[in-house]
Design a protein around this motif. Structure first.
Motif, short mmCIF file in Angstrom:
data_model
loop_
_atom_site.label_atom_id
_atom_site.label_comp_id
_atom_site.label_asym_id
_atom_site.label_seq_id
_atom_site.Cartn_x
_atom_site.Cartn_y
_atom_site.Cartn_z
N TRP A 1 0.65 -1.06 -0.20
CA TRP A 1 -0.23 0.28 -0.27
C TRP A 1 1.02 1.10 0.38
O TRP A 1 0.97 1.86 -1.00
CB TRP A 1 -0.80 -0.10 1.64
CG TRP A 1 -1.65 -0.94 0.79
CD1 TRP A 1 -1.72 -2.46 1.95
CD2 TRP A 1 -2.75 -1.03 0.19
NE1 TRP A 1 -3.01 -2.96 1.58
CE2 TRP A 1 -3.77 -2.03 0.36
CE3 TRP A 1 -3.50 0.36 -0.88
CZ2 TRP A 1 -4.65 -1.95 -0.12
CZ3 TRP A 1 -4.19 -0.03 -1.33
CH2 TRP A 1 -5.27 -1.30 -1.33
N TYR A 2 2.12 1.68 1.01
CA TYR A 2 3.32 2.36 0.97
C TYR A 2 3.37 2.40 0.14
O TYR A 2 3.71 3.61 -0.76
CB TYR A 2 3.38 2.74 2.49
CG TYR A 2 4.45 1.96 2.95
CD1 TYR A 2 5.13 1.82 2.66
CD2 TYR A 2 3.73 0.99 4.17
CE1 TYR A 2 6.70 0.41 3.28
CE2 TYR A 2 3.92 -0.07 4.62
CZ TYR A 2 5.79 0.01 4.55
OH TYR A 2 6.66 -1.26 5.17
N THR A 3 4.28 1.74 -0.81
CA THR A 3 4.58 1.50 -1.58
C THR A 3 4.27 1.81 -3.12
O THR A 3 4.58 2.85 -3.55
CB THR A 3 5.19 0.10 -2.05
OG1 THR A 3 5.88 -0.86 -0.97
CG2 THR A 3 6.43 -0.12 -3.63
N ALA A 4 2.78 1.53 -2.93
CA ALA A 4 2.32 1.64 -3.80
C ALA A 4 2.47 3.57 -4.27
O ALA A 4 1.96 4.17 -5.21
CB ALA A 4 0.89 1.36 -4.28
N CYS A 5 1.88 4.22 -2.97
CA CYS A 5 1.98 6.14 -2.74
C CYS A 5 3.16 6.36 -2.86
O CYS A 5 3.19 7.31 -3.93
CB CYS A 5 1.44 5.60 -1.24
SG CYS A 5 -0.72 5.85 -1.08
N LEU A 6 4.56 5.61 -2.95
CA LEU A 6 5.36 6.44 -3.03
C LEU A 6 5.89 6.59 -4.97
O LEU A 6 6.27 6.73 -5.44
CB LEU A 6 6.59 5.65 -2.42
CG LEU A 6 6.42 5.38 -0.75
CD1 LEU A 6 7.87 4.41 -0.88
CD2 LEU A 6 7.30 6.56 -0.86
N ALA A 7 5.69 5.34 -5.21
CA ALA A 7 5.14 4.91 -6.97
C ALA A 7 4.50 6.39 -7.27
O ALA A 7 4.58 7.45 -7.72
CB ALA A 7 4.61 3.73 -7.21
N LEU A 8 4.06 6.30 -7.18
CA LEU A 8 2.47 7.31 -7.56
C LEU A 8 2.70 8.77 -7.40
O LEU A 8 2.88 9.36 -8.18
CB LEU A 8 1.38 7.55 -6.99
CG LEU A 8 0.31 6.41 -7.33
CD1 LEU A 8 -1.08 6.02 -7.34
CD2 LEU A 8 -0.20 5.89 -9.20
N ALA A 9 3.83 9.04 -6.07
CA ALA A 9 4.73 9.83 -5.41
C ALA A 9 5.28 10.11 -6.63
O ALA A 9 5.29 11.87 -7.25
CB ALA A 9 4.85 9.71 -3.91
N GLY A 10 6.17 9.16 -7.14
CA GLY A 10 6.90 9.58 -8.01
C GLY A 10 6.86 10.26 -9.38
O GLY A 10 7.47 10.92 -9.96
N ILE A 11 5.99 9.66 -9.86
CA ILE A 11 4.98 9.89 -11.16
C ILE A 11 5.01 11.18 -10.77
O ILE A 11 4.67 12.44 -11.76
CB ILE A 11 3.12 8.88 -11.30
CG1 ILE A 11 4.80 6.84 -12.15
CG2 ILE A 11 2.93 9.45 -12.71
CD1 ILE A 11 3.24 6.47 -12.08
N ALA A 12 4.24 11.54 -9.42
CA ALA A 12 3.34 13.31 -9.66
C ALA A 12 4.27 13.94 -9.51
O ALA A 12 4.82 15.23 -10.44
CB ALA A 12 2.53 13.30 -8.28
N ASN A 13 5.41 13.16 -9.17
CA ASN A 13 7.00 14.21 -9.16
C ASN A 13 7.04 14.47 -10.57
O ASN A 13 7.80 15.99 -10.89
CB ASN A 13 7.98 13.89 -8.07
CG ASN A 13 8.71 14.58 -8.29
OD1 ASN A 13 8.88 15.84 -8.02
ND2 ASN A 13 11.02 14.29 -7.66
N VAL A 14 7.28 13.70 -11.12
CA VAL A 14 7.98 13.58 -13.22
C VAL A 14 7.31 14.43 -13.81
O VAL A 14 7.35 15.41 -14.56
CB VAL A 14 7.98 12.14 -13.06
CG1 VAL A 14 8.41 11.87 -14.95
CG2 VAL A 14 8.76 11.51 -13.12
#
Length: 87
Positions: free
Chosen positions: A66-79
């Protein structure tokens, strides 16, 4: 008082501040037409909010996907945010 200010509650409070900030900046921009447009601000705020959600999930003891998915989505938003700003 210490119980109330557990890590999870602090993260919740910060998420509320981010939401209020987003609404205030959007209303200001709509009223005055000045400042950063909400569309350009959203990826940055979303990346930060997703990092906070990941932290909250980790502090609450949720399973790691769950939190790994949030971290991945945060990375995409950052890109997306960096792509908007890149010149």
């Amino acid at each position: 008082m210490i119980d109330f200010l557990s890590g999870v509650h602090v993260v919740d409070l910060i998420l509320i501040v981010v939401a209020v900030e987003t609404v205030a900046i959007t209303l200001y921009w709509r009223k005055t037409g000045r400042g950063i447009t909400p569309a350009r601000l959203l990826p940055n705020l979303l990346a930060g909010a997703l990092l906070l959600v990941a932290l909250r999930l980790a502090l609450s003891g949720h399973p790691w996907p769950w939190y790994t998915a949030c971290l991945a989505l945060a990375g995409i938003a950052n890109v997306v945010d960096l792509r908007q700003r890149w010149r």
